[in-house]
Structures are given as structure tokens and as C-alpha cells.
Design an enzyme around this catalytic site. Structure first.
Site, short mmCIF file in Angstrom:
data_model
loop_
_atom_site.label_atom_id
_atom_site.label_comp_id
_atom_site.label_asym_id
_atom_site.label_seq_id
_atom_site.Cartn_x
_atom_site.Cartn_y
_atom_site.Cartn_z
N ASP A 74 2.88 -8.99 -8.48
CA ASP A 74 2.91 -7.63 -9.37
C ASP A 74 4.11 -7.48 -10.21
O ASP A 74 3.85 -6.86 -11.31
CB ASP A 74 2.64 -6.61 -8.64
CG ASP A 74 1.08 -6.36 -8.08
OD1 ASP A 74 0.15 -6.84 -8.51
OD2 ASP A 74 0.94 -5.52 -7.10
N GLY A 75 5.06 -8.16 -9.72
CA GLY A 75 6.29 -7.94 -10.57
C GLY A 75 6.12 -8.78 -11.77
O GLY A 75 6.71 -8.33 -12.94
N GLU A 149 5.78 3.06 -13.52
CA GLU A 149 6.22 4.31 -13.35
C GLU A 149 7.63 4.29 -14.14
O GLU A 149 8.24 3.26 -14.26
CB GLU A 149 6.57 4.67 -11.90
CG GLU A 149 7.74 3.86 -11.23
CD GLU A 149 7.33 2.43 -10.55
OE1 GLU A 149 8.05 1.38 -11.20
OE2 GLU A 149 6.27 2.54 -9.77
N LEU A 193 3.94 5.68 -3.67
CA LEU A 193 3.14 5.71 -2.61
C LEU A 193 4.13 5.56 -1.64
O LEU A 193 3.98 6.56 -0.70
CB LEU A 193 2.20 4.48 -2.58
CG LEU A 193 1.48 4.35 -1.25
CD1 LEU A 193 0.60 5.74 -0.96
CD2 LEU A 193 0.84 3.05 -1.05
N GLN A 248 12.60 -2.92 -15.62
CA GLN A 248 13.57 -3.20 -16.54
C GLN A 248 14.91 -2.23 -16.29
O GLN A 248 14.94 -1.79 -15.50
CB GLN A 248 13.01 -2.70 -18.03
CG GLN A 248 11.55 -3.12 -18.33
CD GLN A 248 10.92 -2.59 -19.52
OE1 GLN A 248 11.47 -2.80 -20.56
NE2 GLN A 248 9.62 -2.09 -19.24
#
Length: 297
Positions: A74-75, A149, A193, A248
Site C-alpha cells: 500500500d505504501g 490521511e 484504525l 510524504q
């Protein structure tokens, strides 16, 4: 040679792990054998021994390709998503990481599933991003975007943050905590989460606010309309205060500055194979128990 609705496809990967590099290589030659023009992103291309390959950056892939295939976890998808979301391009991921909420194709069956995708059989999801701006010296300066996020935090674990939260110019609360997570539905299975926030289905039109270790029992996660504009103000800054977005580099925030977060005009055009089911993915990735009927088999 098999017909494909995608004429030009980009391959993106940042991992140097041998299994990931093997996937880059297999995928490139498989696409090339189908007569598809392939653009390999610089990082992946540097790990392959492919003669006369078309090599480019993320913007090149966004400008010239119809589909981008991200190989990794996912990164890696987050790293590519902020650029690709600015272009008219569909994106799919092959998981060579750990959980793989965004890169959901199993590398062992990826070519079979991609065959269906290339034939036009896939599910389309548009995942919205968050834009972050700072009001600095009476000027609004855009900092960046996030698919997962935006995180307000300090530079040291021992310091708390004091801030005020406004939504659509209305004061909501003041808080002392270790920080605040402003999450998209996509990011609700990430840091939010872990901090006690709920899981939002990706199609929910909402933004999630999750306090990080608040110094009050009454402070709970809040779900708001995605069209709302969020503003963070700081009455007292006693340590280095930073605002980060996805993976980032965080940006330093000063006392006099105000942070604005709102839904971006851009979105990630994410696609999945036809057998994709979000809740089945949650069941597998989060280790949820089987249903009663399955346990009796």
C-alpha cells in the site's frame, strides 16, 4: 496477441525485493507479448535488464498510459497515487507488500485476473483525496494531497498539542492530545484504525476525524460530510508541530498559521477484478472469523 481496451500501460514499482523484481519482469514481457505499449517507471526500470524499453516518470505514465499497474504494498500505491490522481488514468495494484488493501491482486494469480481486466471486465472505484493548505502571512499555500490521511502531530512523544477544530467556520472543540488524524474512507483501515477509528466503506462520502490519545474521555472519533472544510488553529505551540500527509515529509507548523483540509477535486481511479469484494478483503486482511455456515463444513 490478445485484444485489450488499454493500449498503453505503465508499470510502477519501488521495491528491490527479488520477488517484486521478478513480478516487474514477468509483467513487462507478458504485456509486451500482447502488443501493448509499456512504459516502465524509472525505479522499476533500473532493476530490469530490458533492452529498448520505454522509461518515464509518474507524470509520463499519467499523460500517455491508459492504465497504471503498481507492484508492491500500500505504501507504494500511496507514493504513486498523489501524482496519478492528477491524470485521467486507471490504476490497479499487485500486492508484493503485507496487507495490500490498495494493491489487492495476488501475485500468483495476477496475470489471470489482469487478462479479464484488459478485456474490460473490472470494477471501478473513484477514491477521493484530501487537499492540505496553510494560511501563512495572509496567503493560502497548498502543501499537498493525501489519499489516506492528514496527520497533525508533534516531533516528540512526550509533548501534547493544544488546538481548536473548526468545520465550515463553526467552532467544534478545543483539544489537548498527541495529535489528530483526518482520514478519507480509504485511510480508515490505516493509522485511523490503529487509533480507534471506525472502518468506512470506500464509497462512503465522508471524512473521518480521529484524535490521537486525547487527554479527555469525552473526545471520540467523528464522521463528517466530505464537502466540509476543516480548519485547525493553534493557541499555544510549545514544541515542534508538524502536519503530515500519507508517507510524504511532514511540514513544520507555526503558532500564527492555520491549516485547512478539504476534499480534493482529484480522485484516484482505482479498479479491481470482477470478483473483488471489499468486505471479503477486510475479512481476510484483518483476520475476521468465518461465518457459522463455513465453520460447520
Amino acid at each position: 496477441m490478445t485484444s485489450s481496451i488499454f493500449r498503453t500501460i505503465g508499470i510502477i514499482g519501488y521495491s528491490r525485493h527479488p520477488k517484486a523484481v521478478h513480478t516487474y519482469d514477468i509483467l513487462y514481457h507478458w504485456l509486451y507479448s500482447k502488443g501493448i505499449t509499456v512504459i516502465i517507471e524509472h525505479h522499476a526500470a533500473s532493476l530490469l535488464n530490458v533492452q529498448k524499453a520505454v522509461v518515464g516518470d509518474l507524470n509520463d505514465i499519467g499523460n500517455y498510459a491508459d492504465l497504471a499497474i503498481v507492484i508492491g504494498g500500500d505504501g507504494n500505491m500511496l507514493r504513486a497515487a498523489n501524482i496519478l490522481a492528477q491524470h485521467d488514468i486507471k490504476v490497479i495494484g499487485i500486492n508484493r507488500g503485507t496487507l495490500g488493501f490498495l494493491t489487492d491482486l495476488d501475485p500468483n494469480s495476477a496475470l489471470v485476473e489482469l487478462s479479464d481486466v484488459l478485456s474490460g471486465h473490472f470494477i471501478n472505484e473513484k477514491r477521493f483525496l484530501l487537499d492540505v493548505t496553510v494560511q501563512r502571512y495572509n496567503k493560502l499555500i497548498r502543501l499537498g494531497s493525501a489519499i489516506n490521511e492528514v496527520i497533525l502531530h508533534t516531533n516528540t512523544i512526550r509533548d501534547m498539542i493544544e488546538f481548536e477544530l473548526y468545520i465550515d467556520d463553526n467552532f467544534i472543540f478545543s483539544q489537548r492530545s498527541d495529535g489528530l488524524i483526518i482520514s478519507t474512507p480509504t485511510g480508515s483501515t490505516a493509522y485511523a484504525l490503529s487509533a480507534g477509528g471506525p472502518i468506512l466503506s470506500p464509497t462512503v462520502d465522508a471524512i473521518l476525524l480521529v484524535p490521537i490519545c486525547p487527554h479527555t474521555l469525552s473526545s471520540r472519533p467523528v464522521v463528517i460530510n466530505s464537502k466540509s472544510i476543516i480548519c485547525l488553529k493553534f493557541s499555544k505551540v510549545t514544541s515542534e508541530l508538524k502536519i503530515g500527509y500519507d508517507n510524504q515529509t511532514p511540514v513544520l507548523v507555526c503558532k500564527e498559521e492555520e491549516i485547512f483540509i478539504k476534499r480534493s477535486n482529484h480522485y484516484l481511479d482505482l479498479i479491481h477484478p470482477n470478483n473483488y469484494n471489499y468486505f471479503k478483503t477486510l475479512n481476510i486482511k484483518l483476520g475476521w472469523s468465518q461465518n457459522i455456515a463455513e465453520t460447520k463444513k
